[in-house]
Design a protein around this motif. Structure first.
Motif, PDB file in Angstrom:
ATOM      1  N   PHE A   8       0.844  -1.197   0.000  1.00  0.00           N
ATOM      2  CA  PHE A   8       0.000   0.000   0.000  1.00  0.00           C
ATOM      3  C   PHE A   8       0.875   1.242   0.000  1.00  0.00           C
ATOM      4  CE2 PHE A   8       0.833  -0.471   4.507  1.00  0.00           C
ATOM      5  CZ  PHE A   8       0.767   0.807   5.048  1.00  0.00           C
ATOM      6  N   SER A   9       0.248   2.346  -0.379  1.00  0.00           N
ATOM      7  CA  SER A   9       0.930   3.633  -0.408  1.00  0.00           C
ATOM      8  C   SER A   9       0.698   4.337   0.921  1.00  0.00           C
ATOM      9  CB  SER A   9       0.396   4.487  -1.569  1.00  0.00           C
ATOM     10  OG  SER A   9       1.026   5.750  -1.590  1.00  0.00           O
ATOM     11  N   ASP A  10       1.738   4.393   1.747  1.00  0.00           N
ATOM     12  CA  ASP A  10       1.668   5.052   3.051  1.00  0.00           C
ATOM     13  C   ASP A  10       1.718   6.561   2.825  1.00  0.00           C
ATOM     14  OD1 ASP A  10       2.147   6.151   5.569  1.00  0.00           O
ATOM     15  OD2 ASP A  10       3.545   4.574   6.173  1.00  0.00           O
ATOM     16  N   PRO A  11       0.691   7.302   3.247  1.00  0.00           N
ATOM     17  CA  PRO A  11       0.681   8.747   3.000  1.00  0.00           C
ATOM     18  C   PRO A  11       1.807   9.498   3.691  1.00  0.00           C
ATOM     19  CG  PRO A  11      -1.102   8.135   4.484  1.00  0.00           C
ATOM     20  CD  PRO A  11      -0.516   6.861   3.972  1.00  0.00           C
ATOM     21  N   THR A  12       2.503   8.871   4.635  1.00  0.00           N
ATOM     22  CA  THR A  12       3.609   9.549   5.311  1.00  0.00           C
ATOM     23  C   THR A  12       4.966   9.226   4.681  1.00  0.00           C
ATOM     24  OG1 THR A  12       4.064   7.789   6.931  1.00  0.00           O
ATOM     25  CG2 THR A  12       2.313   9.344   7.469  1.00  0.00           C
ATOM     26  N   THR A  13       4.992   8.452   3.612  1.00  0.00           N
ATOM     27  CA  THR A  13       6.262   8.103   2.978  1.00  0.00           C
ATOM     28  C   THR A  13       6.932   9.348   2.415  1.00  0.00           C
ATOM     29  OG1 THR A  13       5.466   5.901   2.399  1.00  0.00           O
ATOM     30  CG2 THR A  13       7.354   6.736   1.161  1.00  0.00           C
ATOM     31  N   PRO A  14       8.186   9.618   2.783  1.00  0.00           N
ATOM     32  CA  PRO A  14       8.880  10.780   2.218  1.00  0.00           C
ATOM     33  C   PRO A  14       9.029  10.643   0.708  1.00  0.00           C
ATOM     34  CG  PRO A  14      10.077   9.877   4.116  1.00  0.00           C
ATOM     35  CD  PRO A  14       9.012   8.889   3.762  1.00  0.00           C
ATOM     36  N   PRO A  15       8.981  11.745  -0.020  1.00  0.00           N
ATOM     37  CA  PRO A  15       9.076  11.667  -1.487  1.00  0.00           C
ATOM     38  C   PRO A  15      10.417  11.113  -1.973  1.00  0.00           C
ATOM     39  CG  PRO A  15       9.124  13.954  -0.731  1.00  0.00           C
ATOM     40  CD  PRO A  15       8.763  13.130   0.447  1.00  0.00           C
ATOM     41  N   ASP A  16      11.448  11.203  -1.144  1.00  0.00           N
ATOM     42  CA  ASP A  16      12.760  10.698  -1.557  1.00  0.00           C
ATOM     43  C   ASP A  16      13.058   9.308  -0.972  1.00  0.00           C
ATOM     44  OD1 ASP A  16      12.929  11.514   1.064  1.00  0.00           O
ATOM     45  OD2 ASP A  16      14.852  12.562   0.851  1.00  0.00           O
ATOM     46  N   ALA A  17      12.030   8.618  -0.478  1.00  0.00           N
ATOM     47  CA  ALA A  17      12.245   7.287   0.089  1.00  0.00           C
ATOM     48  C   ALA A  17      12.735   6.331  -0.993  1.00  0.00           C
ATOM     49  CB  ALA A  17      10.957   6.749   0.692  1.00  0.00           C
ATOM     50  N   PRO A  18      13.728   5.507  -0.692  1.00  0.00           N
ATOM     51  CA  PRO A  18      14.211   4.554  -1.700  1.00  0.00           C
ATOM     52  C   PRO A  18      13.136   3.520  -2.021  1.00  0.00           C
ATOM     53  CG  PRO A  18      15.225   4.119   0.439  1.00  0.00           C
ATOM     54  CD  PRO A  18      14.476   5.407   0.578  1.00  0.00           C
ATOM     55  N   PRO A  19      13.023   3.103  -3.280  1.00  0.00           N
ATOM     56  CA  PRO A  19      12.026   2.094  -3.647  1.00  0.00           C
ATOM     57  C   PRO A  19      12.220   0.805  -2.856  1.00  0.00           C
ATOM     58  CG  PRO A  19      12.930   3.130  -5.613  1.00  0.00           C
ATOM     59  CD  PRO A  19      13.773   3.581  -4.464  1.00  0.00           C
ATOM     60  N   ARG A  20      11.099   0.196  -2.491  1.00  0.00           N
ATOM     61  CA  ARG A  20      11.138  -1.024  -1.687  1.00  0.00           C
ATOM     62  C   ARG A  20      11.827  -2.174  -2.433  1.00  0.00           C
ATOM     63  NH1 ARG A  20       7.272  -5.840  -1.709  1.00  0.00           N
ATOM     64  NH2 ARG A  20       5.474  -4.628  -1.071  1.00  0.00           N
ATOM     65  N   GLN A  21      12.648  -2.921  -1.669  1.00  0.00           N
ATOM     66  CA  GLN A  21      13.227  -4.173  -2.134  1.00  0.00           C
ATOM     67  C   GLN A  21      12.900  -5.246  -1.102  1.00  0.00           C
ATOM     68  OE1 GLN A  21      17.301  -4.119  -3.684  1.00  0.00           O
ATOM     69  NE2 GLN A  21      17.312  -1.890  -3.453  1.00  0.00           N
ATOM     70  N   SER A  22      12.387  -6.388  -1.559  1.00  0.00           N
ATOM     71  CA  SER A  22      11.995  -7.438  -0.625  1.00  0.00           C
ATOM     72  C   SER A  22      12.105  -8.796  -1.295  1.00  0.00           C
ATOM     73  CB  SER A  22      10.557  -7.211  -0.136  1.00  0.00           C
ATOM     74  OG  SER A  22       9.651  -7.224  -1.231  1.00  0.00           O
ATOM     75  N   ILE A  23      12.114  -9.830  -0.460  1.00  0.00           N
ATOM     76  CA  ILE A  23      12.090 -11.205  -0.947  1.00  0.00           C
ATOM     77  C   ILE A  23      11.034 -11.966  -0.158  1.00  0.00           C
ATOM     78  CG2 ILE A  23      14.007 -11.842   0.603  1.00  0.00           C
ATOM     79  CD1 ILE A  23      14.760 -14.000  -1.516  1.00  0.00           C
ATOM     80  N   GLU A  24      10.282 -12.817  -0.848  1.00  0.00           N
ATOM     81  CA  GLU A  24       9.318 -13.677  -0.174  1.00  0.00           C
ATOM     82  C   GLU A  24       9.561 -15.120  -0.605  1.00  0.00           C
ATOM     83  OE1 GLU A  24       5.640 -12.443  -3.075  1.00  0.00           O
ATOM     84  OE2 GLU A  24       7.044 -11.029  -2.187  1.00  0.00           O
ATOM     85  N   LEU A  25       9.594 -16.003   0.368  1.00  0.00           N
ATOM     86  CA  LEU A  25       9.687 -17.443   0.141  1.00  0.00           C
ATOM     87  C   LEU A  25       8.320 -18.054   0.426  1.00  0.00           C
ATOM     88  CD1 LEU A  25      12.737 -16.862   0.159  1.00  0.00           C
ATOM     89  CD2 LEU A  25      13.042 -18.941   1.499  1.00  0.00           C
ATOM     90  N   ARG A  26       7.978 -19.090  -0.328  1.00  0.00           N
ATOM     91  CA  ARG A  26       6.696 -19.785  -0.119  1.00  0.00           C
ATOM     92  C   ARG A  26       6.978 -21.215   0.267  1.00  0.00           C
ATOM     93  NH1 ARG A  26       6.743 -16.758  -4.673  1.00  0.00           N
ATOM     94  NH2 ARG A  26       5.484 -14.880  -4.612  1.00  0.00           N
ATOM     95  N   ALA A  27       6.378 -21.652   1.347  1.00  0.00           N
ATOM     96  CA  ALA A  27       6.736 -22.947   1.924  1.00  0.00           C
ATOM     97  C   ALA A  27       5.507 -23.768   2.277  1.00  0.00           C
ATOM     98  CB  ALA A  27       7.591 -22.738   3.176  1.00  0.00           C
ATOM     99  N   LEU A  28       5.638 -25.082   2.078  1.00  0.00           N
ATOM    100  CA  LEU A  28       4.685 -26.049   2.602  1.00  0.00           C
ATOM    101  C   LEU A  28       5.190 -26.476   3.972  1.00  0.00           C
ATOM    102  CD1 LEU A  28       4.308 -28.237  -0.614  1.00  0.00           C
ATOM    103  CD2 LEU A  28       2.744 -26.459   0.197  1.00  0.00           C
TER     104      LEU A  28
END
Length: 284
Positions: free
Chosen positions: A259-279
């Protein structure tokens, strides 16, 4: 807006540890909802449904990250420092990072077996749509599995063992971690699974060239309770339940969305993430 004005605006938005933001729920569909994960045939839309955005209150878990649990809410926050830092080496991810995460899930759930079947790295490019090769944060409320596709995952990946494994408890759990922190851009909101009402989850086909998968889209319901963990760091992980074979006494699904957090600074670095899916098998 100067720094002091910005601070006061942030305080107002985050009053009582809550931020208000718009989330994209599913709108009306032409038949069973479906999304093409490749260029559809001529005249066929990529999606046969629209978005239904609603502003919701999203409570920050930062004051008490341990307040949520996999069984009760369907998600949990854990501290875990990984030896992996850049997540640029595919072999290291599938080898060492998978092994780390398997051990983490065993410890967190009491499972006797964990099978990690894939992962996705997301490095947001402003204005870029989510697509193969350039995976972006998904700004639509969803659950990665359904009552049908959860067990099918076991059959697909574990073949001859599947029937015996499906006799016991099976969960599909996503393990979501920032690669860079703190996460200010496109954080992840998660719905308390115990606040879902019958009819909130809408089975939606994912159409691939050779097969169809199935996920849940989510209808808005004002009774839903939403949470996030502000300023997540790489040594924090979110466990997100996407399926649970146990039918009573637990949350079986945890809808989530960027989601777009309305308090995010305009110069915030773009998000980087990893998700693993597991049984996850045999958890107590």
């Amino acid at each position: 807006m100067n720094a002091n004005t910005r601070l006061e605006a942030d305080r107002a938005i985050h009053r009582d540890g809550v931020v208000r933001a718009s989330l994209n729920f599913i709108g009306p569909a032409d038949g069973k909802p479906e999304t093409y994960n490749y260029t559809p045939p001529p005249g066929v839309p990529v999606r046969n449904f629209g978005d239904d955005p609603h502003e919701v209150a999203i409570r920050d878990l930062r004051a008490d990250p341990a307040a949520a649990s996999l069984d009760r809410e369907g998600f949990a926050v854990l501290r875990h420092r990984s030896a992996e830092r850049d997540f640029a080496d595919e072999a290291a991810i599938v080898g060492a990072y998978y092994a780390e995460t398997e051990a983490l899930l065993r410890q967190a759930t009491g499972a006797h077996r964990v099978f990690i079947f894939d992962h996705t790295i997301r490095r947001r490019i402003p204005g870029q749509e989510d697509r193969a090769g350039q995976r972006q944060p998904v700004a639509r409320v969803h659950v990665d599995q359904t009552l049908s596709s959860g067990p099918e995952r076991v059959r697909r990946h574990l073949g001859a063992e599947a029937a015996a494994l499906l006799d016991g408890r099976v969960q599909v759990i996503n393990v979501w971690r920032p690669i860079r922190g703190p996460v200010l851009d496109s954080p992840l909101a998660v719905c308390d699974g115990s606040s879902l009402a019958p009819g909130d989850l809408v089975a939606t086909d994912l159409v691939y060239p050779q097969h169809r998968g199935e996920v849940y889209s989510v209808r808005h319901n004002p009774g839903q309770r939403w949470h996030y963990l502000s300023r997540m760091m790489p040594d924090e992980v979110l466990l997100l339940k996407c399926y649970d074979s146990r039918e009573t006494g637990v949350s079986r699904f945890a809808p989530h969305t960027a989601f777009s957090d309305p308090t995010t600074p305009p110069d915030a670095p773009p998000r980087q993430s990893i998700e693993l899916r597991a049984l996850v098998f045999g958890a107590t």
